[in-house]
Design a protein around this motif. Structure first.
Motif, PDB file in Angstrom:
ATOM      1  N   ASN A 200       0.833  -1.207   0.000  1.00  0.00           N
ATOM      2  CA  ASN A 200       0.000   0.000   0.000  1.00  0.00           C
ATOM      3  C   ASN A 200       0.871   1.260   0.000  1.00  0.00           C
ATOM      4  O   ASN A 200       0.614   2.224   0.704  1.00  0.00           O
ATOM      5  CB  ASN A 200      -0.939   0.013   1.210  1.00  0.00           C
ATOM      6  N   ALA A 201       1.930   1.219  -0.815  1.00  0.00           N
ATOM      7  CA  ALA A 201       2.897   2.317  -0.894  1.00  0.00           C
ATOM      8  C   ALA A 201       3.443   2.319  -2.321  1.00  0.00           C
ATOM      9  O   ALA A 201       2.861   1.724  -3.219  1.00  0.00           O
ATOM     10  CB  ALA A 201       4.010   2.105   0.123  1.00  0.00           C
ATOM     11  N   ILE A 202       4.565   3.000  -2.529  1.00  0.00           N
ATOM     12  CA  ILE A 202       5.253   2.908  -3.815  1.00  0.00           C
ATOM     13  C   ILE A 202       6.300   1.810  -3.719  1.00  0.00           C
ATOM     14  O   ILE A 202       7.265   1.920  -2.962  1.00  0.00           O
ATOM     15  CB  ILE A 202       5.916   4.248  -4.201  1.00  0.00           C
ATOM     16  N   SER A 203       6.091   0.736  -4.448  1.00  0.00           N
ATOM     17  CA  SER A 203       7.053  -0.357  -4.540  1.00  0.00           C
ATOM     18  C   SER A 203       7.445  -0.460  -6.005  1.00  0.00           C
ATOM     19  O   SER A 203       6.578  -0.624  -6.869  1.00  0.00           O
ATOM     20  CB  SER A 203       6.438  -1.665  -4.051  1.00  0.00           C
ATOM     21  N   ARG A 204       8.738  -0.365  -6.287  1.00  0.00           N
ATOM     22  CA  ARG A 204       9.168  -0.249  -7.676  1.00  0.00           C
ATOM     23  C   ARG A 204      10.540  -0.889  -7.890  1.00  0.00           C
ATOM     24  O   ARG A 204      11.143  -1.405  -6.959  1.00  0.00           O
ATOM     25  CB  ARG A 204       9.191   1.221  -8.107  1.00  0.00           C
ATOM     26  N   GLN A 205      10.994  -0.867  -9.149  1.00  0.00           N
ATOM     27  CA  GLN A 205      12.311  -1.367  -9.545  1.00  0.00           C
ATOM     28  C   GLN A 205      12.511  -2.844  -9.161  1.00  0.00           C
ATOM     29  O   GLN A 205      13.420  -3.200  -8.425  1.00  0.00           O
ATOM     30  CB  GLN A 205      13.415  -0.501  -8.928  1.00  0.00           C
ATOM     31  N   PRO A 206      11.634  -3.737  -9.671  1.00  0.00           N
ATOM     32  CA  PRO A 206      11.764  -5.163  -9.326  1.00  0.00           C
ATOM     33  C   PRO A 206      13.040  -5.778  -9.877  1.00  0.00           C
ATOM     34  O   PRO A 206      13.483  -5.462 -10.973  1.00  0.00           O
ATOM     35  CB  PRO A 206      10.525  -5.783  -9.976  1.00  0.00           C
ATOM     36  N   MET A 207      13.638  -6.639  -9.082  1.00  0.00           N
ATOM     37  CA  MET A 207      14.814  -7.419  -9.488  1.00  0.00           C
ATOM     38  C   MET A 207      14.670  -8.805  -8.864  1.00  0.00           C
ATOM     39  O   MET A 207      14.345  -8.912  -7.675  1.00  0.00           O
ATOM     40  CB  MET A 207      16.099  -6.740  -8.996  1.00  0.00           C
ATOM     41  N   VAL A 208      14.906  -9.853  -9.635  1.00  0.00           N
ATOM     42  CA  VAL A 208      14.590 -11.204  -9.188  1.00  0.00           C
ATOM     43  C   VAL A 208      15.837 -12.076  -9.089  1.00  0.00           C
ATOM     44  O   VAL A 208      16.671 -12.102  -9.998  1.00  0.00           O
ATOM     45  CB  VAL A 208      13.566 -11.860 -10.144  1.00  0.00           C
ATOM     46  N   TYR A 216      13.432  -8.654  -5.188  1.00  0.00           N
ATOM     47  CA  TYR A 216      14.002  -7.470  -4.566  1.00  0.00           C
ATOM     48  C   TYR A 216      13.356  -6.231  -5.175  1.00  0.00           C
ATOM     49  O   TYR A 216      13.057  -6.195  -6.373  1.00  0.00           O
ATOM     50  CB  TYR A 216      15.517  -7.407  -4.804  1.00  0.00           C
ATOM     51  N   PHE A 217      13.157  -5.191  -4.367  1.00  0.00           N
ATOM     52  CA  PHE A 217      12.566  -3.955  -4.867  1.00  0.00           C
ATOM     53  C   PHE A 217      12.811  -2.815  -3.887  1.00  0.00           C
ATOM     54  O   PHE A 217      13.235  -3.032  -2.743  1.00  0.00           O
ATOM     55  CB  PHE A 217      11.061  -4.125  -5.115  1.00  0.00           C
ATOM     56  N   SER A 218      12.549  -1.598  -4.355  1.00  0.00           N
ATOM     57  CA  SER A 218      12.669  -0.402  -3.515  1.00  0.00           C
ATOM     58  C   SER A 218      11.266   0.084  -3.166  1.00  0.00           C
ATOM     59  O   SER A 218      10.376   0.085  -4.017  1.00  0.00           O
ATOM     60  CB  SER A 218      13.433   0.693  -4.266  1.00  0.00           C
ATOM     61  N   SER A 219      11.069   0.493  -1.910  1.00  0.00           N
ATOM     62  CA  SER A 219       9.738   0.938  -1.481  1.00  0.00           C
ATOM     63  C   SER A 219       9.847   2.015  -0.409  1.00  0.00           C
ATOM     64  O   SER A 219      10.781   2.017   0.397  1.00  0.00           O
ATOM     65  CB  SER A 219       8.924  -0.236  -0.936  1.00  0.00           C
ATOM     66  N   ASN A 220       8.850   2.920  -0.410  1.00  0.00           N
ATOM     67  CA  ASN A 220       8.774   3.962   0.622  1.00  0.00           C
ATOM     68  C   ASN A 220       7.725   3.611   1.671  1.00  0.00           C
ATOM     69  O   ASN A 220       7.098   4.493   2.262  1.00  0.00           O
ATOM     70  CB  ASN A 220       8.466   5.328   0.001  1.00  0.00           C
ATOM     71  N   ALA A 221       7.527   2.326   1.918  1.00  0.00           N
ATOM     72  CA  ALA A 221       6.498   1.862   2.849  1.00  0.00           C
ATOM     73  C   ALA A 221       6.671   2.444   4.249  1.00  0.00           C
ATOM     74  O   ALA A 221       5.693   2.601   4.990  1.00  0.00           O
ATOM     75  CB  ALA A 221       6.500   0.335   2.920  1.00  0.00           C
ATOM     76  N   GLU A 222       7.909   2.784   4.627  1.00  0.00           N
ATOM     77  CA  GLU A 222       8.152   3.354   5.965  1.00  0.00           C
ATOM     78  C   GLU A 222       8.698   4.778   5.877  1.00  0.00           C
ATOM     79  O   GLU A 222       9.370   5.245   6.783  1.00  0.00           O
ATOM     80  CB  GLU A 222       9.106   2.457   6.749  1.00  0.00           C
ATOM     81  N   GLY A 223       8.388   5.461   4.783  1.00  0.00           N
ATOM     82  CA  GLY A 223       8.814   6.860   4.648  1.00  0.00           C
ATOM     83  C   GLY A 223       9.938   7.023   3.650  1.00  0.00           C
ATOM     84  O   GLY A 223       9.731   7.471   2.526  1.00  0.00           O
ATOM     85  N   TYR A 224      11.155   6.666   4.062  1.00  0.00           N
ATOM     86  CA  TYR A 224      12.298   6.700   3.148  1.00  0.00           C
ATOM     87  C   TYR A 224      12.236   5.501   2.204  1.00  0.00           C
ATOM     88  O   TYR A 224      11.665   4.464   2.537  1.00  0.00           O
ATOM     89  CB  TYR A 224      13.618   6.650   3.934  1.00  0.00           C
ATOM     90  N   ASP A 254      17.441   4.489  -1.009  1.00  0.00           N
ATOM     91  CA  ASP A 254      18.077   3.355  -1.665  1.00  0.00           C
ATOM     92  C   ASP A 254      17.227   2.899  -2.844  1.00  0.00           C
ATOM     93  O   ASP A 254      16.003   2.750  -2.718  1.00  0.00           O
ATOM     94  CB  ASP A 254      18.255   2.190  -0.687  1.00  0.00           C
ATOM     95  N   GLY A 255      17.864   2.675  -3.986  1.00  0.00           N
ATOM     96  CA  GLY A 255      17.119   2.252  -5.167  1.00  0.00           C
ATOM     97  C   GLY A 255      17.999   1.570  -6.178  1.00  0.00           C
ATOM     98  O   GLY A 255      19.196   1.362  -5.964  1.00  0.00           O
ATOM     99  N   SER A 256      17.402   1.192  -7.304  1.00  0.00           N
ATOM    100  CA  SER A 256      18.082   0.502  -8.405  1.00  0.00           C
ATOM    101  C   SER A 256      18.783  -0.770  -7.945  1.00  0.00           C
ATOM    102  O   SER A 256      19.983  -0.962  -8.189  1.00  0.00           O
ATOM    103  CB  SER A 256      19.093   1.431  -9.094  1.00  0.00           C
ATOM    104  N   PRO A 257      18.083  -1.702  -7.280  1.00  0.00           N
ATOM    105  CA  PRO A 257      18.738  -2.950  -6.874  1.00  0.00           C
ATOM    106  C   PRO A 257      19.171  -3.771  -8.080  1.00  0.00           C
ATOM    107  O   PRO A 257      18.468  -3.862  -9.084  1.00  0.00           O
ATOM    108  CB  PRO A 257      17.644  -3.670  -6.071  1.00  0.00           C
ATOM    109  N   ALA A 258      20.364  -4.368  -7.980  1.00  0.00           N
ATOM    110  CA  ALA A 258      20.913  -5.217  -9.045  1.00  0.00           C
ATOM    111  C   ALA A 258      21.684  -6.354  -8.386  1.00  0.00           C
ATOM    112  O   ALA A 258      22.348  -6.151  -7.357  1.00  0.00           O
ATOM    113  CB  ALA A 258      21.819  -4.408  -9.969  1.00  0.00           C
TER     114      ALA A 258
END
Length: 302
Positions: A200-208, A216-224, A254-258
């Motif tokens: 229920n937030a922004i979850s983006r940049q999926p990496m498997v 793996y992904f980046s999300s602002n579920a807790e603010g940052y 933190d973003g762009s997981p690889a």
């Protein structure tokens, strides 16, 4: 009073220390196929690692690349330039091929390679806007396109792990008080799509991680924006009890997981600046030593 440890304990401690040092050193290793875009005094430039362990080198593009991705053989680089054209760059002869050009009806973003079928997945922005998008595939031989994902609203950041195509889907922008964006995946054989994350937030940049079945992904579920991973075990997909782990924290973005051989690389932005980070299998974080001439970083891929 001195405490003498048995020789077996000393051996275990020594092996542990050596293993820790090895893991840390391994996490400073530049992986082959890594690509990112760095801001220099000359503007945004594309960097790539062509040989494992070698530092990233500037790719000779006369353009600002957006979300570049390299082929597994290291011979081609696909990207969208500052004019919105979908291009391919050959490292062999340094020639550029344009596959799509923007128009009033459509713009393009986020290329992803389907090497098995010689295709390129691409996000199509209707009327050039991100409010409503589809994901298309381009046949690189014939340069013809066909729609793949045409859900309502917007989908971004395709990530292929055959037979699944992972992507982020915008669920709500107006009327929900915030943007809600979750990770989905589309089965390229059956044509069935399913939602994976439920934050229920922004979850983006999926990496498997196919081997260990992690998303793996980046999300602002807790603010940052922090990095998370969620189990892709077939018994938990689509279930709110699916195992979810928060991997990073702090007053950072933190973003762009690889991923590369169990190591998680990502971009970290903080007050002191921006850098590429590496998280090893034990969860230890290390900063990669990037060139002093790079002031900012975006679009990390491996």
């Amino acid at each position: 009073m001195k405490i003498l440890l048995p020789s077996s304990c000393l051996l275990i401690l020594s092996l542990w220390a050596l293993s820790s040092l090895a893991n840390n050193a391994d996490c400073r290793h530049w992986p082959k196929g890594m690509v990112f875009v760095g801001l220099t005094d000359e503007g945004w430039k594309t960097y790539a690692v062509s040989k494992a362990g070698s530092p990233p080198k500037k790719v000779p593009l006369n353009a600002e690349a957006r979300t570049p991705v390299m082929s597994s053989d290291g011979q081609s680089l696909f990207y969208v330039n500052e004019r919105g054209q979908v291009n391919g760059f050959s490292f062999t002869d340094q020639q550029i091929t344009t596959y799509l050009s923007p128009s009033k009806e459509a713009g393009y973003a986020h290329p992803e390679i389907d090497e098995k079928n010689n295709d390129l997945f691409i996000v199509q922005l209707k009327q050039g806007k991100s409010v409503d998008t589809d994901i298309l595939s381009i046949n690189l031989a014939t340069q013809t396109t066909k729609p793949i994902i045409i859900q309502r609203s917007a989908q971004f950041e395709p990530q292929l792990r055959t037979p699944w195509l992972y992507y982020s889907h915008v669920h709500c922008v107006v009327g929900c008080g915030k943007i809600i964006q979750e990770i989905w995946r589309y089965h390229t054989v059956s044509g069935i799509a399913e939602q994976l994350t439920l934050l229920n937030a922004i979850s983006r940049q999926p990496m498997v991680d196919e081997h260990n079945q992690w998303l793996y992904f980046s999300s602002n579920a807790e603010g940052y924006y922090h990095l998370y991973r969620q189990s892709l075990d077939t018994n938990t997909v689509g279930n709110k009890t699916a195992l979810l782990e928060k991997l990073t924290d702090g007053n950072v973005t933190d973003g762009s997981p690889a991923l590369d051989q169990g190591r998680l690389y990502f971009i970290r932005q903080q007050i002191s600046g921006v850098n590429i980070m590496c998280r090893n299998a034990e969860g230890q974080l290390n900063e990669m030593l990037i060139s002093e001439g790079i002031h900012d970083i975006r679009d990390l891929e491996i």
